[in-house]
Design an enzyme around this catalytic site. Structure first.
Site, PDB file in Angstrom:
ATOM      1  CG  HIS A   8      64.865  95.624   3.676  1.00  0.00           C
ATOM      2  ND1 HIS A   8      64.416  94.359   4.012  1.00  0.00           N
ATOM      3  CD2 HIS A   8      63.753  96.363   3.447  1.00  0.00           C
ATOM      4  CE1 HIS A   8      63.099  94.348   3.987  1.00  0.00           C
ATOM      5  NE2 HIS A   8      62.673  95.539   3.653  1.00  0.00           N
ATOM      6  CB  SER A  24      59.631  94.364   3.126  1.00  0.00           C
ATOM      7  OG  SER A  24      59.900  94.955   4.365  1.00  0.00           O
TER       8      SER A  24
END
Length: 698
Positions: free
Chosen positions: A666, A548
């Protein structure tokens, strides 16, 4: 290695007078036939390469045991009931349970029972003040598009839901369990095209009623609502009298806070508006307004005011209960009863990324005790029954201890007792943790945790350096099956506490954001150089890893310093920093990074944007990009574009691979999906740093 063909466009845009090339713009469109063909070819290439890695099966076997260690969440107490999550070895997802006053335990929400395929996750939950109803949120396929439900705790009957568009929605109950406040996005047809992920509002909802009849509480009608990226927080007092609403533009480190007397005119009045600070506020059972804030205190403090006297809401009138500490960042608090009945505060402070517990007098008289029984590690949270009591519960983990729960009591303030230990599947490998400091380019000390079997740099070993460095996230010690597996195989694992995180408070965060983002990359490079200089590893044995915002970190590192490490794992990354705001939730992050819409800020972004810093004729290290096709935060296009650019530019023999997964996003995922991903990542790093295998069996 022969890479799939990727045509380079002669596309150069003029942005504020700066020419910006974007040769792989076509890879942004996942539906483009060229993108589909290219992606399919990358899948075949990566599958073949990963299958040939010699340690892949060994890592998968070890990870299977270590990842399946259990995890126990900090309980939330309501009228004698305790709600908490628990995952046992062999379970794909944690279940949400309730422990009754008589000690019996029942499962309330089991994601696997709802979806045996394992693609449904429990995103959030909140019991009513009486503990007889539970609001919970589920999403499926990794999209994190939470849907809100309400169930009867006694019967298990679902009373309400699904209510859609509740992503990142807090829930605040009113007494009686008939009504709650929550946050919900406007319907897609009510917002401009491309802004469907934004435009949240605070609503008052009656359980079982049509959400279309909800009462709008907050989110329209003032300058603050001109930013569609606003996130909102809601909290109520246990007696139902007070409502606190907060708002922040995206992930900006500042918020506005309002307070309403629901027993009076219900009007939201400004507590903090237009101030460059973050404040968390609530009214506790003693009737006082409690505030945790970095306002004038970058390491945060706990103060009190009177909710009925607005004059005390001014920061100059706040009375400190836990003042800002010079050596620690206030992370969490719980209010408990002292042995004599007076209110006390159990406080968590992070000191050099290791958490400590202390006890403070609720009247502001100062520190009462240090909880010396807390081992070095991380406190994931502290909780206490809102209706009072002398006990509190402490979530604890370290690099070798799965998330567990300890119990504290004000009658023995220095001690802790085990409440619920997370079960493990087999033996956890022995690991020794050494703390050390690197020196960044500007002289700033950068703290590192170094995990190994030897506990010293006995001989240079393959080493993984992990970092994040952003969004006020602190990397404190936590159980990591990946780290343990790597160390058990004879390697070294290091975690760097970079600027941009919260390890040293808000100033440390801001020293690594916006125009100062390069500090984060300098810190990380300094950490890698320090590990080499101290004899832990060599540049040919060093790997860097992040995901990320940490994917941006390692992407910047490999393009700025291709000589630093031999291998890179870059997961769910942000990499095209000129166009990041156009995709996923990128627009909510422009206060952290800056915006390409501003010519000055475009300069910041171009200064480090990995996609724009690739240089042909450079021998880049081995790179494995890992992406998740259902990721609605960071679009996989970032990894596609940089993978293509590196495959075109590199002159070295090291591979550049793109690994992608479907039906996962995610955030949270099933345990079995974690094993496969982690095994591929570690085996790839081992192959390119020279890690030969296990030093110890099992």
């Amino acid at each position: 290695m022969r890479y799939p063909e990727a045509p380079r466009l002669d596309l150069v845009e003029d942005l504020h007078g700066t020419p910006v090339a974007d040769p792989y713009r076509w890879l942004e469109d996942v539906e483009d036939p060229r993108t589909r063909a290219w992606t399919d070819a990358q899948d075949a290439l990566t599958t073949e390469a990963l299958a040939a890695l010699p340690l892949r099966a060994d890592f998968a076997a070890r990870l299977e045991r270590l990842v399946h260690a259990g995890a126990v969440g900090v309980p939330v107490h309501r009228r004698g009931r305790a709600f908490s999550t628990r995952r046992d070895p062999g379970q794909e997802h944690a279940v949400l349970r309730v422990r009754e006053p008589d000690g019996t335990v029942r499962v309330l929400v089991d994601p696997m029972a709802i979806d045996p395929a394992g693609t449904t996750t429990l995103d959030a939950w909140s019991p009513s003040w009486e503990g007889d109803r539970l609001a919970y949120q589920l999403s499926t396929g990794g999209d994190e598009e939470s849907r809100l439900y309400v169930l009867d705790v006694g019967t298990g009957e679902v009373l309400d839901g699904p209510v859609d568009r509740c992503r990142y929605s807090p829930v605040a109950w009113l007494p009686g369990g008939e009504e709650l406040f929550y946050v919900r996005r406007l319907a897609p047809d009510a917002v401009p095209a491309g802004e469907e992920q934004y435009h949240r509002r605070v609503w008052r909802h009656r359980v079982g009623a049509d959400p279309a009849d909800d009462v709008l509480v907050h989110g329209e009608g003032s300058r603050m609502y001109e930013d569609p990226t606003n996130y909102y927080g809601v909290r109520t007092s246990a007696d139902g009298r007070w409502l606190v609403v907060s708002a922040s533009a995206g992930t900006a480190p500042r918020d506005d806070v309002w307070l309403a007397d629901l027993a009076g005119d219900r009007a939201l009045r400004e507590l903090q508006v237009g101030v460059d600070a973050q404040t968390s506020a609530w009214v506790a059972r003693d009737g006082r307004l409690w505030l945790v804030s970095d306002r004038g205190a970058p390491r945060r403090r706990l103060a009190v005011a009177d909710p009925e006297v607005p004059a005390t809401w001014d920061v100059s009138a706040w009375r400190d209960v836990v003042p800002e500490q010079a050596d620690g960042v206030l992370a969490d608090v719980a209010l408990v009863d002292g042995p004599d009945g007076g209110l006390q505060v159990l406080a968590v402070h992070s000191v050099d990324a290791t958490d400590r517990l202390s006890v403070w007098a609720g009247d502001g008289a100062g520190r009462l005790a240090e909880v010396t029984a807390l081992p070095p590690g991380s406190v994931s949270g502290v909780s206490a029954p809102p209706d009072g009591g002398t006990a509190a519960w402490v979530g604890y983990t370290d690099y070798a201890t799965p998330p567990s729960v300890l119990r504290w009591n004000s009658a023995a303030p220095r001690d802790l007792a085990e409440d619920e230990r997370a079960p493990v599947a087999g033996d956890v490998p022995a690991v020794t943790v050494v703390e050390t400091h690197a020196t960044s380019a500007d002289g700033t000390p950068v703290h590192l945790f170094v995990l190994s079997q030897a506990g010293r740099p006995d001989t240079p070993r393959p080493t993984v350096l992990y970092g994040y460095g952003g969004f006020n996230v602190s990397l404190t010690p936590g159980y990591s099956a990946q780290a343990l597996s790597w160390v058990a195989a004879g390697g070294v694992w290091a975690v760097a506490n970079l600027r941009g995180g919260s390890e040293h408070g808000e100033q440390w965060h801001r020293a690594g954001m916006r125009e100062r983002k390069q500090n984060v990359f300098d810190d990380f490079a300094a950490a890698g150089e320090h590990l080499v200089a101290e004899g832990w590893t060599t540049s040919g044995q060093l790997a860097v890893m992040g995901g990320s915002n940490g994917g941006l970190l390692v992407g910047a590192t490999l393009t700025q310093r291709p000589d630093l490490a031999a291998a890179v794992v870059c997961s769910a990354p942000l990499l095209d920093m000129v166009r990041y705001e156009r995709f996923g939730l990128g627009r909510t992050w422009n206060d952290e990074y800056g915006t390409a819409e501003d010519p000055v800020e475009l300069g910041w972004l171009l200064g480090y944007s990995p996609y724009h810093r690739v240089r042909a004729g450079t021998a880049y290290p081995a790179v494995l990009f890992t992406t998740f096709e259902s990721d609605t935060r960071v679009d996989p296009l970032h990894a596609r574009k940089l993978a293509a650019a590196l495959q075109h530019a590199t002159t070295g023999p090291a591979p550049v691979l793109l690994r992608r997964e479907i039906s996962v996003g995610h955030g949270a995922r099933a345990v079995s999906r974690t094993v496969g991903l982690a095994a591929d990542q570690l085996a790839f790093l081992a192959a390119h740093t020279g890690l030969a295998g296990s030093r110890t069996p099992g």
